[in-house]
Design a protein around this motif. Structure first.
Motif, short mmCIF file in Angstrom:
data_model
loop_
_atom_site.label_atom_id
_atom_site.label_comp_id
_atom_site.label_asym_id
_atom_site.label_seq_id
_atom_site.Cartn_x
_atom_site.Cartn_y
_atom_site.Cartn_z
N GLU A 24 -4.17 133.02 -31.75
CA GLU A 24 -4.58 132.03 -30.65
C GLU A 24 -3.20 131.31 -30.38
O GLU A 24 -2.18 131.28 -30.97
N SER A 26 -2.16 127.65 -27.83
CA SER A 26 -2.69 126.52 -27.21
C SER A 26 -1.30 125.92 -26.56
O SER A 26 -0.51 125.77 -27.00
N GLN A 27 -1.63 125.26 -25.29
CA GLN A 27 -0.40 124.51 -24.71
C GLN A 27 -1.14 123.38 -23.98
O GLN A 27 -2.08 123.47 -23.09
N THR A 42 -5.91 121.33 -21.59
CA THR A 42 -5.29 122.16 -22.51
C THR A 42 -5.46 123.77 -22.27
O THR A 42 -6.70 124.07 -21.76
N HIS A 44 -5.88 127.46 -23.43
CA HIS A 44 -6.05 128.31 -24.86
C HIS A 44 -6.11 129.72 -24.51
O HIS A 44 -6.72 129.96 -23.52
N GLU A 59 -8.61 130.36 -21.53
CA GLU A 59 -9.57 129.20 -21.50
C GLU A 59 -8.67 127.99 -20.78
O GLU A 59 -7.60 127.59 -21.33
#
Length: 188
Positions: A24, A26-27, A42, A44, A59
């Motif tokens: 995974e 996330s940013q 965010t 993802h 996402e």
């Protein structure tokens, strides 16, 4: 092929527990709806590289969507969504080496975490040469920007635009997180 993100998310969770490790990323970024104020969003990405049912997903997490009600979220929600199957999501990765863009249908759902959020998801099976993989394969180790433009279903002039800036380290982390799900990637 249309794959509902809800089903793909369940497949990701199952595959992660049953066969392959889930990768995974996330940013944090910002989003604006039409001319409204900027707020947090965010990005993802998830990769389950199992060759027997793994999935790759991108996402967009819209915080406070359920309380603000400032976009056509309900039109994208669930497997029978009105916007289901309509390519209203435009994702573009831009770096010094060029721009890669895709248009895709996005599934959506209200998420329990973070509270009151809505998620737009673009997904595919792992190791396939489809639009999400093409976009993610364009991300190398150079800095760049990913922009997700979500067009409204009933009101085509309505736009939600989320922007995510990547330095070289963030680009490399994203690339590493999804590499095993791209065509030619090794399943783990």
């Amino acid at each position: 092929m249309h794959i509902r993100s809800i089903v793909v998310s369940a497949a990701l969770a199952f595959a992660a527990g049953a066969h392959a490790q889930l990768h995974e990323f996330s940013q944090a970024g910002t989003l604006k709806i039409d001319a409204g104020p900027a707020r947090s969003a965010t990005l993802h990405a998830a990769c389950s590289p199992d060759k027997d049912g793994g999935a790759l997903s991108i996402e967009l997490i819209v915080l406070e969507a359920n309380t603000r009600k400032d976009f056509d979220y309900d039109d994208f929600e669930g497997p029978d969504a009105a916007a289901g199957g309509k390519a209203l999501s435009h994702l573009a990765w831009t770096a010094a080496s060029g721009t890669t863009q895709i248009d895709s249908a996005a599934a959506g759902w209200y998420a329990p975490e973070p509270p009151q959020s809505f998620m737009f998801g673009v997904s595919q099976l792992s190791h396939r040469r489809e639009a999400p993989a093409r976009l993610l394969a364009a991300i190398g180790t150079e800095p760049g920007k990913l922009v997700w433009t979500q067009t409204g279903f009933d009101k085509a002039m309505r736009k939600l635009v989320a922007t995510f800036e990547f330095d070289t380290a963030a680009a490399a982390r994203l690339r590493n997180a999804v590499a095993a799900c791209l065509p030619g990637g090794k399943s783990g």
